[in-house]
Design an enzyme around this catalytic site. Structure first.
Site, PDB file in Angstrom:
ATOM      1  N   CYS A 179       0.323  -0.829  -0.210  1.00 23.69           N
ATOM      2  CA  CYS A 179      -0.042   0.232   0.136  1.00 23.69           C
ATOM      3  C   CYS A 179       1.050   1.128  -0.045  1.00 23.69           C
ATOM      4  O   CYS A 179       1.683   1.474  -1.363  1.00 23.69           O
ATOM      5  CB  CYS A 179      -0.845  -0.330   0.966  1.00 23.69           C
ATOM      6  N   HIS A 209      -3.972  -5.204   0.669  1.00 21.30           N
ATOM      7  CA  HIS A 209      -3.392  -5.737   2.466  1.00 21.30           C
ATOM      8  C   HIS A 209      -3.834  -7.276   2.660  1.00 21.30           C
ATOM      9  O   HIS A 209      -4.838  -7.908   2.093  1.00 21.30           O
ATOM     10  CB  HIS A 209      -4.180  -4.766   3.246  1.00 21.30           C
TER      11      HIS A 209
END
Length: 504
Positions: free
Chosen positions: A334, A436
């Protein structure tokens, strides 16, 4: 609907884990049970099936109840972005970025109807609600605007159990002090105590428990031993305890360094690496802690640009670049993925006042920050890495901005909606993803680690790989068994106002 609420004498006393245990216990006993936390402040979040963002603890607790999490289970989530500024998420969606003063004075008075509506919807579907408080209910400077503790208990008409962490010391003072600072009507809601994270000899504690019960007139419902339950942590205070996790240092262990960014988010992404044999994991925040790692992981962050500037100022950015050139493997997730690129653009000041920042330049990426957050669960397969070609992966995305892949960047994953996520360099040593939970795809993680071992002439790990679902389910069952053994569930049922089912 019946309810019970666990409140703590401070943060990180184990409320989330104990609520998870109660969720599973009530489920095992045949009740339709759901979790609830009115207001949560956390950088570890959870994406519901319909793309809403809530605190990770309530997502985990819903899993323990074997139900789908909804935004009603955590109607207000605060995600700190900078000092005294947080993103306010209401019923799973971005509401505003607000300073602490503005939130306290302007939004909190509007919040009670939001909480009540969520409670009413849960009451229509569930028989038991396991509620979690936040921090301490006795912060006297904040009590008039505290919607996370006694006010939430009042809305649900829930009895309260106070939880204290004996491992940090001062357990009797913290319990008695908390009780003393509550208003009379609040004290009347407290029906007992749980002492958590006990490591000692029970016979040496017994006299203190007797005094506590006599002094307060309330029962100690259980003394729960310290245990590494495998349940995901939510509070950032838990980060310091990751160093205490048991490591497998047998043989030629791969050394993993995780950069502890100031605004690290969703740090549960790295949890599976602690379970891998032949791997040691260290969190580091300075060049002085560097120990020539084999693998460097840059995790997610709530503020990519500010944390990248910190990475540069500390000298860690240069250290990561040097290590990558020397053959170390580097992974970004991310915000960490965004940092791996050549350029971070923020023309509209979405994240910071810096319109353009040069990144680590380890991958040919340009990230442009834009208003509007992508929050979605997703799945797909590995398309760009030969070591795991075709393997299925799943996870969730929470990010601002668009990342464009340049020449020489190999797309890593093909997702179910057809778009390509992640980037791998031609050498296969640097990769990043918006996904994630990527390491929770345990077969992918094992194959990736074994590919590094193979290239370094190390012995491969052949042990069986359990799926993430299998490991989580086992953790919930084991935790429920532990807490059921040490907690007086007969009294808990009496406090809730339900009849305890007969168990065979």
């Amino acid at each position: 609907m019946r309810a019970i609420m666990l409140q703590g004498t401070s943060s990180d006393v184990g409320k989330s884990v104990l609520c998870t245990a109660l969720c599973r216990i009530f489920y095992e006993d045949g009740w339709k049970v759901a979790p609830f936390k009115s207001q949560n402040m956390a950088l570890n979040s959870y994406i519901t099936r319909d793309g809403k963002e809530i605190g990770r603890a309530q997502g985990v607790q819903a899993e323990a109840c074997r139900i789908d999490a909804t935004a009603d289970m955590n109607p207000i989530l605060l995600k700190p972005k900078k000092d005294m500024i947080a993103e306010v998420i209401v019923r799973g969606e971005h509401y505003a970025d607000m300073g602490a003063g503005a939130y306290r004075e302007d939004y909190v008075p509007k919040a009670l109807p939001v909480l009540q509506e969520s409670l009413d919807r849960l009451a229509e579907e569930y028989e038991v609600l396991v509620m979690e408080g936040a921090g301490s209910p006795a912060e006297i400077n904040l009590k008039d605007r505290d919607i996370a503790n006694m006010k939430a208990a009042e809305l649900a008409d829930a009895p309260v159990i106070l939880v204290a962490d004996i491992d940090r010391g001062g357990v009797f003072a913290s319990l008695v002090g908390t009780l003393t600072l509550l208003d009379e009507s609040e004290r009347a809601r407290v029906k007992g105590f749980i002492i958590n994270k006990f490591r000692g000899k029970f016979s040496l504690l017994k006299s203190g428990l007797d005094w506590l019960e006599e002094h307060t007139g309330l029962p100690v419902l259980g003394v729960i031993p310290y245990a590494d339950t495998g349940i995901e942590a939510e509070d950032s205070l838990a980060l310091s305890k990751l160093r205490l996790k048991k490591q497998d240092e047998t043989g030629d262990a791969l050394k993993v360094a995780v950069i502890r960014l100031p605004r690290i988010s969703n740090f549960t992404d790295i949890d599976p690496l602690y379970d891998e044999p032949g791997v040691t994991v260290r969190l580091l925040a300075s060049v002085a802690e560097w120990n020539n790692p084999d693998i460097i992981i840059i995790p997610g962050t709530k503020n990519t640009t500010d944390d990248f500037l910190w990475l540069t100022e500390t000298g860690l950015a240069a250290k990561i670049q040097e290590a990558a050139q020397a053959g170390a493997h580097v992974v970004g997730i991310c915000g960490g993925y965004q940092m791996l690129g050549t350029t971070l653009l923020d023309p509209d000041g979405v994240e910071s006042v810096h319109a353009e920042i040069e990144g680590l330049s380890l991958l040919p990426l340009v990230t442009t920050f834009q208003a509007g957050k992508r929050t979605v669960r997703t799945m797909g397969h590995v398309s760009g890495a030969t070591f795991a070609a075709g393997q299925e992966v799943q996870g969730y995305e929470i990010h601002l901005g668009r990342t464009d892949r340049g020449e020489g960047g190999i797309p890593l994953f093909t997702l179910e909606d057809g778009h390509m996520d992640g980037t791998l360099n031609e050498a296969g040593t640097v990769w990043g993803t918006y996904l994630h939970g990527v390491f929770h795809n345990r077969s992918f993680t094992r194959v990736w680690l074994n590919d590094i071992r193979y290239k370094r002439g190390l012995e491969l790990v052949e042990a069986d790989v359990k799926t993430e679902a299998e490991m989580r389910e086992a953790s919930y069952t084991e935790l429920a068994s532990l807490v059921r053994h040490y907690l007086d569930m007969e009294k808990v049922y009496e406090i809730v106002g339900l009849t305890q089912p007969t168990r065979t």
